[in-house]
Design a protein around this motif. Structure first.
Motif, PDB file in Angstrom:
ATOM      1  N   LEU A  62       0.824  -1.206   0.000  1.00 33.53           N
ATOM      2  CA  LEU A  62       0.000   0.000   0.000  1.00 33.53           C
ATOM      3  C   LEU A  62       0.856   1.253   0.000  1.00 33.53           C
ATOM      4  CD1 LEU A  62      -2.876  -1.001   2.446  1.00 33.53           C
ATOM      5  CD2 LEU A  62      -2.981  -0.791  -0.044  1.00 33.53           C
ATOM      6  N   THR A  63       1.961   1.228   0.700  1.00 31.12           N
ATOM      7  CA  THR A  63       2.867   2.370   0.701  1.00 31.12           C
ATOM      8  C   THR A  63       3.463   2.554  -0.685  1.00 31.12           C
ATOM      9  OG1 THR A  63       3.395   1.924   3.001  1.00 31.12           O
ATOM     10  CG2 THR A  63       4.895   3.361   1.818  1.00 31.12           C
ATOM     11  N   GLY A  64       3.802   1.465  -1.347  1.00 32.79           N
ATOM     12  CA  GLY A  64       4.349   1.546  -2.700  1.00 32.79           C
ATOM     13  C   GLY A  64       3.340   2.080  -3.689  1.00 32.79           C
ATOM     14  N   LEU A  65       2.077   1.702  -3.548  1.00 39.10           N
ATOM     15  CA  LEU A  65       1.047   2.208  -4.457  1.00 39.10           C
ATOM     16  C   LEU A  65       0.815   3.687  -4.264  1.00 39.10           C
ATOM     17  CD1 LEU A  65      -1.602  -0.659  -4.350  1.00 39.10           C
ATOM     18  CD2 LEU A  65      -0.039  -0.095  -6.198  1.00 39.10           C
ATOM     19  N   ARG A  66       0.852   4.143  -3.023  1.00 38.23           N
ATOM     20  CA  ARG A  66       0.637   5.555  -2.765  1.00 38.23           C
ATOM     21  C   ARG A  66       1.785   6.375  -3.331  1.00 38.23           C
ATOM     22  NH1 ARG A  66       0.011   7.020   3.275  1.00 38.23           N
ATOM     23  NH2 ARG A  66       2.148   6.320   3.169  1.00 38.23           N
ATOM     24  N   GLY A  67       3.003   5.868  -3.238  1.00 34.21           N
ATOM     25  CA  GLY A  67       4.155   6.589  -3.754  1.00 34.21           C
ATOM     26  C   GLY A  67       4.212   6.572  -5.273  1.00 34.21           C
ATOM     27  N   ALA A  68       3.612   5.568  -5.911  1.00 37.29           N
ATOM     28  CA  ALA A  68       3.667   5.461  -7.365  1.00 37.29           C
ATOM     29  C   ALA A  68       2.867   6.569  -8.039  1.00 37.29           C
ATOM     30  CB  ALA A  68       3.156   4.099  -7.809  1.00 37.29           C
ATOM     31  N   GLY A  69       1.820   7.035  -7.436  1.00 34.83           N
ATOM     32  CA  GLY A  69       1.013   8.094  -8.039  1.00 34.83           C
ATOM     33  C   GLY A  69       1.660   9.451  -7.959  1.00 34.83           C
ATOM     34  N   ALA A  70       2.699   9.600  -7.148  1.00 30.84           N
ATOM     35  CA  ALA A  70       3.339  10.893  -6.959  1.00 30.84           C
ATOM     36  C   ALA A  70       4.399  11.181  -8.008  1.00 30.84           C
ATOM     37  CB  ALA A  70       3.960  10.956  -5.569  1.00 30.84           C
ATOM     38  N   SER A  71       4.697  10.232  -8.897  1.00 33.26           N
ATOM     39  CA  SER A  71       5.732  10.464  -9.898  1.00 33.26           C
ATOM     40  C   SER A  71       5.240  11.436 -10.959  1.00 33.26           C
ATOM     41  CB  SER A  71       6.142   9.138 -10.547  1.00 33.26           C
ATOM     42  OG  SER A  71       5.060   8.609 -11.270  1.00 33.26           O
ATOM     43  N   GLU A  72       6.205  12.080 -11.595  1.00 33.21           N
ATOM     44  CA  GLU A  72       5.848  13.071 -12.615  1.00 33.21           C
ATOM     45  C   GLU A  72       5.321  12.379 -13.866  1.00 33.21           C
ATOM     46  OE1 GLU A  72       9.890  14.082 -14.920  1.00 33.21           O
ATOM     47  OE2 GLU A  72       9.869  14.673 -12.816  1.00 33.21           O
ATOM     48  N   PRO A  73       4.471  13.049 -14.635  1.00 29.63           N
ATOM     49  CA  PRO A  73       3.927  12.434 -15.853  1.00 29.63           C
ATOM     50  C   PRO A  73       5.033  12.231 -16.890  1.00 29.63           C
ATOM     51  CG  PRO A  73       3.273  14.732 -15.699  1.00 29.63           C
ATOM     52  CD  PRO A  73       3.961  14.383 -14.413  1.00 29.63           C
ATOM     53  N   LEU A  74       4.833  11.238 -17.734  1.00 29.45           N
ATOM     54  CA  LEU A  74       5.815  10.949 -18.772  1.00 29.45           C
ATOM     55  C   LEU A  74       5.755  12.013 -19.859  1.00 29.45           C
ATOM     56  CD1 LEU A  74       5.287   7.104 -19.111  1.00 29.45           C
ATOM     57  CD2 LEU A  74       7.122   8.281 -17.927  1.00 29.45           C
ATOM     58  N   ARG A  75       6.944  12.349 -20.355  1.00 22.01           N
ATOM     59  CA  ARG A  75       7.010  13.306 -21.465  1.00 22.01           C
ATOM     60  C   ARG A  75       7.109  12.536 -22.771  1.00 22.01           C
ATOM     61  NH1 ARG A  75      12.198  16.169 -20.794  1.00 22.01           N
ATOM     62  NH2 ARG A  75      12.806  14.240 -19.789  1.00 22.01           N
ATOM     63  N   ALA A  76       6.668  13.147 -23.820  1.00 23.14           N
ATOM     64  CA  ALA A  76       6.777  12.538 -25.144  1.00 23.14           C
ATOM     65  C   ALA A  76       7.374  13.560 -26.104  1.00 23.14           C
ATOM     66  CB  ALA A  76       5.415  12.085 -25.653  1.00 23.14           C
ATOM     67  N   VAL A  77       8.209  13.084 -26.991  1.00 19.63           N
ATOM     68  CA  VAL A  77       8.786  13.946 -28.026  1.00 19.63           C
ATOM     69  C   VAL A  77       8.515  13.321 -29.382  1.00 19.63           C
ATOM     70  CG1 VAL A  77      10.625  14.863 -26.545  1.00 19.63           C
ATOM     71  CG2 VAL A  77      11.048  12.828 -27.887  1.00 19.63           C
ATOM     72  N   THR A  78       8.477  14.167 -30.389  1.00 21.97           N
ATOM     73  CA  THR A  78       8.302  13.702 -31.761  1.00 21.97           C
ATOM     74  C   THR A  78       9.643  13.795 -32.462  1.00 21.97           C
ATOM     75  OG1 THR A  78       6.043  14.541 -31.754  1.00 21.97           O
ATOM     76  CG2 THR A  78       7.009  14.057 -33.897  1.00 21.97           C
ATOM     77  N   VAL A  79      10.038  12.737 -33.140  1.00 20.70           N
ATOM     78  CA  VAL A  79      11.324  12.696 -33.827  1.00 20.70           C
ATOM     79  C   VAL A  79      11.245  13.593 -35.059  1.00 20.70           C
ATOM     80  CG1 VAL A  79      13.003  11.205 -34.971  1.00 20.70           C
ATOM     81  CG2 VAL A  79      11.701  10.346 -33.018  1.00 20.70           C
ATOM     82  N   ALA A  80      12.184  14.523 -35.146  1.00 22.27           N
ATOM     83  CA  ALA A  80      12.263  15.431 -36.290  1.00 22.27           C
ATOM     84  C   ALA A  80      13.015  14.743 -37.430  1.00 22.27           C
ATOM     85  CB  ALA A  80      12.990  16.712 -35.887  1.00 22.27           C
ATOM     86  N   PRO A  81      12.824  15.203 -38.674  1.00 25.87           N
ATOM     87  CA  PRO A  81      13.551  14.596 -39.794  1.00 25.87           C
ATOM     88  C   PRO A  81      15.065  14.741 -39.591  1.00 25.87           C
ATOM     89  CG  PRO A  81      11.775  15.954 -40.620  1.00 25.87           C
ATOM     90  CD  PRO A  81      11.846  16.191 -39.150  1.00 25.87           C
ATOM     91  N   GLY A  82      15.809  13.641 -39.764  1.00 28.12           N
ATOM     92  CA  GLY A  82      17.263  13.644 -39.640  1.00 28.12           C
ATOM     93  C   GLY A  82      17.755  13.525 -38.197  1.00 28.12           C
ATOM     94  N   GLU A  83      16.867  13.446 -37.247  1.00 32.34           N
ATOM     95  CA  GLU A  83      17.259  13.357 -35.837  1.00 32.34           C
ATOM     96  C   GLU A  83      17.494  11.892 -35.464  1.00 32.34           C
ATOM     97  OE1 GLU A  83      15.900  15.823 -31.914  1.00 32.34           O
ATOM     98  OE2 GLU A  83      14.321  14.972 -33.158  1.00 32.34           O
ATOM     99  N   THR A  84      18.492  11.649 -34.648  1.00 33.73           N
ATOM    100  CA  THR A  84      18.815  10.289 -34.221  1.00 33.73           C
ATOM    101  C   THR A  84      18.417  10.088 -32.763  1.00 33.73           C
ATOM    102  OG1 THR A  84      21.040  10.870 -33.502  1.00 33.73           O
ATOM    103  CG2 THR A  84      20.786  10.189 -35.808  1.00 33.73           C
ATOM    104  N   LEU A  85      18.380   8.845 -32.366  1.00 28.71           N
ATOM    105  CA  LEU A  85      18.039   8.526 -30.988  1.00 28.71           C
ATOM    106  C   LEU A  85      19.103   9.042 -30.026  1.00 28.71           C
ATOM    107  CD1 LEU A  85      16.065   7.123 -29.077  1.00 28.71           C
ATOM    108  CD2 LEU A  85      17.323   5.010 -29.440  1.00 28.71           C
ATOM    109  N   SER A  86      20.354   9.015 -30.429  1.00 32.79           N
ATOM    110  CA  SER A  86      21.411   9.520 -29.554  1.00 32.79           C
ATOM    111  C   SER A  86      21.284  11.024 -29.349  1.00 32.79           C
ATOM    112  CB  SER A  86      22.790   9.162 -30.106  1.00 32.79           C
ATOM    113  OG  SER A  86      22.964   9.693 -31.398  1.00 32.79           O
TER     114      SER A  86
END
Length: 127
Positions: A62-86
């Motif tokens: 229960l302590t772990g579940l309560r702490g899991a909701g406090a994490s920040e939301p995930l960010r998403a990015v869109t890959v631009a043309p010519g951009e690499t994963l690195s």
């Protein structure tokens, strides 16, 4: 003396061949720790121990579940043309080394390779 037979007379034994030693079953055997005065756990004690362990597991989950909701939301990015994963890894996760950042993004997006294509949405994990 041959390789398959043992001649006991060659070793200085006189008379009949000596008997080979063998294991003997002794009644009673070694005493257990409970017989020697150790701790004895009754049925009620086992139940109490089980309930204690169950309570500890419930509290930690229960302590772990309560702490899991406090994490920040995930960010998403869109890959631009010519951009690499690195390039994305270095720009989005500057606190990690480039190798660690690439692996983190691959795991977060279930990627088996470092190949990305323009327009692809990538989730950036928190560092």
């Amino acid at each position: 003396m041959s390789a398959l037979a043992w001649d006991h007379t060659e070793l200085g034994y006189a008379g009949p061949a000596p008997k080979r030693p063998h294991l003997v079953l002794v009644q009673g055997g070694a005493r257990t720790t409970a017989d020697a005065g150790g701790v004895r756990l009754t049925r009620r004690g086992r139940l109490a121990l089980f309930l204690l362990v169950l309570a500890v597991v419930a509290v930690t989950s229960l302590t772990g579940l309560r702490g899991a909701g406090a994490s920040e939301p995930l960010r998403a990015v869109t890959v631009a043309p010519g951009e690499t994963l690195s390039q994305i890894a270095v720009a989005e996760l500057p606190t990690l080394s480039m190798d660690q950042a690439i692996v983190a993004i691959q795991i977060a997006n279930n990627l088996s390779t470092a190949q990305v294509s323009a327009g692809q949405q990538l989730v950036i994990p928190s560092s």
